[in-house]
Design a protein around this motif. Structure first.
Motif, short mmCIF file in Angstrom:
data_model
loop_
_atom_site.label_atom_id
_atom_site.label_comp_id
_atom_site.label_asym_id
_atom_site.label_seq_id
_atom_site.Cartn_x
_atom_site.Cartn_y
_atom_site.Cartn_z
N LEU A 74 68.75 18.42 83.69
CA LEU A 74 69.27 19.74 84.08
C LEU A 74 68.55 20.33 85.29
CD1 LEU A 74 71.31 21.93 83.45
CD2 LEU A 74 69.66 22.97 81.87
N PRO A 75 67.20 20.35 85.33
CA PRO A 75 66.55 20.90 86.54
C PRO A 75 66.88 20.12 87.81
CG PRO A 75 65.00 20.76 84.72
CD PRO A 75 66.22 19.99 84.31
N LEU A 76 66.92 18.79 87.71
CA LEU A 76 67.21 17.96 88.89
C LEU A 76 68.64 18.18 89.37
CD1 LEU A 76 65.53 14.62 87.76
CD2 LEU A 76 64.59 16.34 89.31
N TYR A 77 69.57 18.21 88.42
CA TYR A 77 70.98 18.39 88.79
C TYR A 77 71.22 19.76 89.39
CZ TYR A 77 76.00 18.95 88.27
OH TYR A 77 77.33 19.20 88.52
N MET A 78 70.66 20.83 88.79
CA MET A 78 70.89 22.18 89.31
C MET A 78 70.22 22.37 90.66
SD MET A 78 72.97 23.37 87.26
CE MET A 78 73.12 24.82 88.30
N ALA A 79 69.07 21.72 90.89
CA ALA A 79 68.45 21.80 92.20
C ALA A 79 69.36 21.17 93.25
CB ALA A 79 67.10 21.10 92.18
N SER A 80 70.02 20.07 92.90
CA SER A 80 70.95 19.43 93.82
C SER A 80 72.17 20.30 94.07
CB SER A 80 71.38 18.07 93.26
OG SER A 80 72.34 17.45 94.08
N VAL A 81 72.68 20.95 93.03
CA VAL A 81 73.85 21.83 93.19
C VAL A 81 73.50 23.02 94.07
CG1 VAL A 81 75.38 23.40 91.94
CG2 VAL A 81 74.91 21.14 91.02
N LYS A 82 72.35 23.63 93.86
CA LYS A 82 71.94 24.78 94.68
C LYS A 82 71.71 24.38 96.12
CE LYS A 82 69.81 27.27 90.82
NZ LYS A 82 68.54 27.81 90.24
N ARG A 83 71.16 23.20 96.33
CA ARG A 83 70.95 22.71 97.70
C ARG A 83 72.30 22.48 98.40
NH1 ARG A 83 67.53 19.37 96.46
NH2 ARG A 83 68.84 17.55 96.09
N ALA A 84 73.26 21.89 97.69
CA ALA A 84 74.58 21.67 98.27
C ALA A 84 75.27 22.99 98.56
CB ALA A 84 75.42 20.83 97.32
N PHE A 85 75.09 23.98 97.67
CA PHE A 85 75.69 25.30 97.90
C PHE A 85 75.09 25.96 99.13
CE2 PHE A 85 75.53 29.91 97.20
CZ PHE A 85 76.88 30.20 97.06
N GLU A 89 78.46 32.23 91.39
CA GLU A 89 78.57 32.35 89.93
C GLU A 89 79.43 31.23 89.35
OE1 GLU A 89 80.00 36.22 89.09
OE2 GLU A 89 78.14 37.24 89.67
N ALA A 90 80.51 30.86 90.07
CA ALA A 90 81.42 29.84 89.54
C ALA A 90 80.82 28.44 89.64
CB ALA A 90 82.76 29.90 90.27
N GLU A 91 80.15 28.15 90.77
CA GLU A 91 79.67 26.79 91.01
C GLU A 91 78.25 26.54 90.52
OE1 GLU A 91 81.50 24.36 92.10
OE2 GLU A 91 83.24 25.64 92.35
N VAL A 92 77.45 27.59 90.40
CA VAL A 92 76.05 27.40 90.01
C VAL A 92 75.79 27.97 88.62
CG1 VAL A 92 73.65 27.86 90.61
CG2 VAL A 92 75.32 27.41 92.43
N VAL A 93 76.03 29.26 88.45
CA VAL A 93 75.70 29.92 87.19
C VAL A 93 76.54 29.38 86.04
CG1 VAL A 93 75.55 32.12 85.99
CG2 VAL A 93 74.95 31.99 88.41
N ASP A 94 77.88 29.33 86.25
CA ASP A 94 78.76 28.85 85.17
C ASP A 94 78.50 27.38 84.85
OD1 ASP A 94 79.79 31.35 85.18
OD2 ASP A 94 81.72 30.82 86.09
N ARG A 95 78.22 26.58 85.87
CA ARG A 95 77.97 25.16 85.63
C ARG A 95 76.69 24.97 84.82
NH1 ARG A 95 78.74 20.97 90.50
NH2 ARG A 95 80.67 22.21 90.55
N GLU A 96 75.65 25.74 85.17
CA GLU A 96 74.40 25.64 84.41
C GLU A 96 74.58 26.11 82.98
OE1 GLU A 96 69.68 26.87 84.88
OE2 GLU A 96 71.20 27.74 86.22
N SER A 97 75.37 27.18 82.80
CA SER A 97 75.62 27.68 81.45
C SER A 97 76.38 26.65 80.62
CB SER A 97 76.42 28.99 81.52
OG SER A 97 75.70 29.98 82.22
N SER A 98 77.35 25.98 81.26
CA SER A 98 78.13 24.96 80.55
C SER A 98 77.24 23.80 80.10
CB SER A 98 79.26 24.46 81.44
OG SER A 98 79.99 23.43 80.82
N LEU A 99 76.33 23.38 80.97
CA LEU A 99 75.44 22.29 80.61
C LEU A 99 74.46 22.70 79.52
CD1 LEU A 99 74.68 20.74 84.11
CD2 LEU A 99 76.04 19.74 82.28
#
Length: 262
Positions: free
Chosen positions: A202-213, A113-123
């Protein structure tokens, strides 16, 4: 002619070399874990969530240094065949693997939630401040770095998110399929009939964040399971060392009887 009896004493510690090799791999794993932890610590020092992640960082520091020292102790115990070293190694690895599994399972949802959900909401909140050029200088700089790295433009609707002032980071250096020819009244970095990136960031960045997670979580669970393997090997090696010493002691007592001899 008297029969001849040949007694072959086989190596009773066949797991010694694999155990030492896997501990060498574990040392490299611990060094990598510590390097990632230090890097994450430096990153968090510049953010606002240091307190929330401090306990996790301390746990990773303890696990990294602890397992590194345990591997040194395990290698010494295997080379010198000291069972007490292997006992301490087994107890430490049991505690480390259990801690890693429990800690990862309990913190999975909060970290997601902190690294994926909140970051996507902020963007997405930044995307609502249309055009993107009206964001703060820090946000605009981060967006331009993102666009240059992921070869994209804007956040949700592509270059249209910037309005009439499109930054130079949206320009395509080389013709690609993901590029589109710019039309309309645009200024600053992009002019008419220039090629710019079509895909939003946004889709490209969040896909990278989820992959890193996912990689980080897989690394933690994989490390815990690897420590369980080392735990099992240490127990089996202790049994082999004990049997070897008992066998050698039996030979030294001169009470070993071979069937067929008096």
């Amino acid at each position: 002619m008297q029969p001849t009896t040949v007694i072959v004493v086989a190596d009773k510690t066949s797991l010694k070399r694999p155990f030492i090799f896997l501990n060498a791999v574990n040392m490299a794993l611990c060094f990598f874990m510590l390097a990632v932890t230090v890097s994450s610590h430096r990153y968090l020092l510049g953010g606002t969530k240091v307190r929330l992640s401090l306990s996790g960082l301390v746990c990773l520091y303890i696990l990294g240094f602890g397992c590194l020292l345990l591997s040194v102790l395990g290698v010494c115990g295997a080379c010198k065949e000291k069972r007490w070293c292997l006992i301490l190694f087994a107890v430490g690895m049991a505690a480390a693997s259990q801690t890693m599994l429990v800690k990862t399972a309990l913190t999975y949802q909060p970290i997601y939630e902190a690294e994926v959900v909140d970051r996507e909401s902020s963007l997405r909140e930044s995307a609502l401040k249309m055009p993107l050029g009206e964001n703060s200088l820090v946000n605009r700089t981060l967006l331009e770095h993102m666009q240059a790295y992921y070869k994209c433009c804007g956040l949700v609707e592509g270059y249209k998110d910037w309005g009439s002032s499109i930054p130079a980071s949206c320009l395509c250096e080389y013709p690609e399929r993901r590029c589109v020819r710019l039309r309309g009244n645009f200024t600053v970095g992009a002019q008419k009939k220039q090629l710019i990136y079509q895909e939003p960031c946004l889709p490209l960045y969040m896909a990278s964040v989820k992959r890193a997670f996912s990689i980080a979580i897989g690394f933690k669970f994989g490390s815990a399971m690897f420590w369980v393997v080392l735990l099992v090997l240490s127990i089996k090696l202790m049994v082999q060392i004990k049997r070897k010493k008992e066998f050698l002691a039996l030979l030294q007592t001169h009470k070993y009887c071979v069937p067929g001899t008096s």
